[in-house]
Design an enzyme around this catalytic site. Structure first.
Site, mmCIF file in Angstrom:
data_model
loop_
_atom_site.group_PDB
_atom_site.id
_atom_site.type_symbol
_atom_site.label_atom_id
_atom_site.label_comp_id
_atom_site.label_asym_id
_atom_site.label_seq_id
_atom_site.Cartn_x
_atom_site.Cartn_y
_atom_site.Cartn_z
ATOM 1 N N LYS A 1 -1.225 -8.049 -3.674
ATOM 2 C CA LYS A 1 -2.483 -7.302 -3.532
ATOM 3 C C LYS A 1 -2.191 -5.819 -3.736
ATOM 4 C CE LYS A 1 -4.772 -6.370 0.417
ATOM 5 N NZ LYS A 1 -5.062 -4.941 0.201
ATOM 6 N N THR B 1 -23.142 -0.338 -12.440
ATOM 7 C CA THR B 1 -22.033 0.597 -12.159
ATOM 8 C C THR B 1 -20.719 -0.147 -11.953
ATOM 9 O OG1 THR B 1 -23.595 2.139 -11.182
ATOM 10 C CG2 THR B 1 -21.287 2.464 -10.615
ATOM 11 N N LYS C 1 -12.613 -3.527 -3.656
ATOM 12 C CA LYS C 1 -13.800 -3.509 -2.773
ATOM 13 C C LYS C 1 -14.973 -2.795 -3.443
ATOM 14 C CE LYS C 1 -11.368 -3.792 1.667
ATOM 15 N NZ LYS C 1 -9.960 -3.503 1.328
ATOM 16 N N ASP D 1 0.833 -1.210 0.000
ATOM 17 C CA ASP D 1 0.000 0.000 0.000
ATOM 18 C C ASP D 1 0.862 1.252 0.000
ATOM 19 O OD1 ASP D 1 -1.978 -1.876 0.121
ATOM 20 O OD2 ASP D 1 -2.553 -1.483 2.188
HETATM 21 O O1 S5P Z 1 -10.949 -6.638 6.412
HETATM 22 C C1 S5P Z 1 -10.027 -6.219 5.752
HETATM 23 C C2 S5P Z 1 -9.997 -6.369 4.365
HETATM 24 C C3 S5P Z 1 -8.892 -5.948 3.654
HETATM 25 S S1 S5P Z 1 -8.793 -6.361 1.993
HETATM 26 N N1 S5P Z 1 -8.956 -5.624 6.356
HETATM 27 C C4 S5P Z 1 -7.864 -5.160 5.652
HETATM 28 O O2 S5P Z 1 -6.923 -4.665 6.284
HETATM 29 N N2 S5P Z 1 -7.840 -5.290 4.269
HETATM 30 C C5 S5P Z 1 -6.698 -4.771 3.485
HETATM 31 O O3 S5P Z 1 -5.529 -5.485 3.856
HETATM 32 C C6 S5P Z 1 -6.387 -3.292 3.684
HETATM 33 O O4 S5P Z 1 -7.075 -2.506 2.729
HETATM 34 C C7 S5P Z 1 -4.883 -3.243 3.492
HETATM 35 O O5 S5P Z 1 -4.578 -3.078 2.124
HETATM 36 C C8 S5P Z 1 -4.393 -4.609 3.938
HETATM 37 C C9 S5P Z 1 -3.836 -4.683 5.328
HETATM 38 O O6 S5P Z 1 -2.679 -3.927 5.445
HETATM 39 P P1 S5P Z 1 -1.774 -3.936 6.773
HETATM 40 O O7 S5P Z 1 -0.704 -2.938 6.477
HETATM 41 O O8 S5P Z 1 -2.640 -3.562 7.923
HETATM 42 O O9 S5P Z 1 -1.226 -5.356 6.899
#
Ligand code: S5P
Length: 265
Positions: free
Chosen positions: A60, A100, A93, A38
């Site tokens: 991802k 749409t 998501k 990210d």
């Molecule tokens: O429930 C969720 C679903 C997703 S896809 N919780 C999340 O954290 N995510 C995603 O997983 C979130 O958008 C981010 O990209 C990643 C977690 O990142 P981290 O840095 O907290 O490990």
């Protein structure tokens, strides 16, 4: 039950081309790690992807956070996916009506369906969201994950909502390959024969328990062994501090060891 089977066995029994490829990669590379990179620049995303590529089954992305997105980035990510043998999962998501999301998935600046093997959707709008995405995704042999649960504190995706995600996935098995969730759901309503959903679980960290913004972390062992999920999604635990490559190796091993323990149980 799918969770006691090897990923390779599940690859041979599956019918969705993306699910088959994912299981094959996991077995071939001995990894159930998906890295979530990210970051907001193209250079950083490519650097992290090339570094962690050998240790992941899936990258991802959040393509809309990049400030310098261009189509060369997609070409380069696609080349890295080939070089290191992983799939790409755009964590878009989707959350709108079928018509749409169909346009959001196929068109716009990002043209997600053209390069992302997997994407995901909330079920808030009802089953039409899956139907709309499927019209674009099925001809391209893509796979969809439904958000059945979330890792964040106070998530509203619980109880009946979560079960409805499972029911929708069951009615759309050609395209819905699984879920974003915190645990396997099949035990909650009767299992159907030959059904095999992939559970990808975010909110994974070996040291941190949270991020001050609602994120909650569990260890790879809790996710894979105790909760029966298949893929750990790790973001800041890998690129946030320390050596990215060493961190990726550590999570790969922790996830794979938990999987071996699970299938040998
Ligand atoms: O429930 C969720 C679903 C997703 S896809 N919780 C999340 O954290 N995510 C995603 O997983 C979130 O958008 C981010 O990209 C990643 C977690 O990142 P981290 O840095 O907290 O490990």
């Amino acid at each position: 039950m799918a969770q006691s089977k090897r990923y390779s066995e599940r690859a041979s029994a599956h019918t969705n081309p993306t699910a088959i490829r994912l299981f094959q990669i996991m077995e071939r590379k001995q990894t159930n790690l998906s890295v979530s990179a990210d970051v907001t620049t193209k250079a950083e995303l490519l650097r992290i992807t090339d570094a962690v590529g050998p240790y992941i089954c899936c990258l991802k992305t959040h393509i809309d956070i990049l400030s310098d997105f261009d189509h060369d980035l997609i070409d380069q990510l696609t080349a890295l996916a080939k070089k290191h043998d992983f799939l790409i999962f755009e964590d878009r998501k989707f959350a709108d009506i079928g018509n749409t999301v169909k346009l959001q998935y196929s068109s716009g600046v990002h043209k997600i369906a053209s390069w992302s093997h997997i994407t995901n959707a909330h079920i808030v709008p009802g089953e039409g969201i899956v139907k709309g995405l499927a019209e674009v995704g099925i001809p391209l042999q893509r796979g969809l994950l439904l958000l059945a649960e979330m890792s964040s504190a106070g998530s509203l995706a619980t109880g009946e909502y979560t079960l409805e995600a499972l029911r929708i996935a069951r009615r759309n098995k050609e395209f819905c390959i699984g879920f974003i969730g915190q645990r396997r759901l099949e035990g909650l309503i009767p299992v159907e024969e030959k059904e095999d959903f992939i559970y990808m679980s975010p909110g994974v960290g070996l040291t941190s328990k949270g991020d001050g913004l609602g994120q909650q972390y569990r260890t790879p062992r809790e996710v894979i062994l105790d909760s029966g999920c298949d893929v750990i999604i790790v973001g800041r635990g890998i690129y946030g501090s320390g050596d990215t490559v060493e961190n990726a190796k550590t999570y790969q091993k922790a996830g794979w060891d938990a999987y071996l323990e699970r299938i040998e149980k």
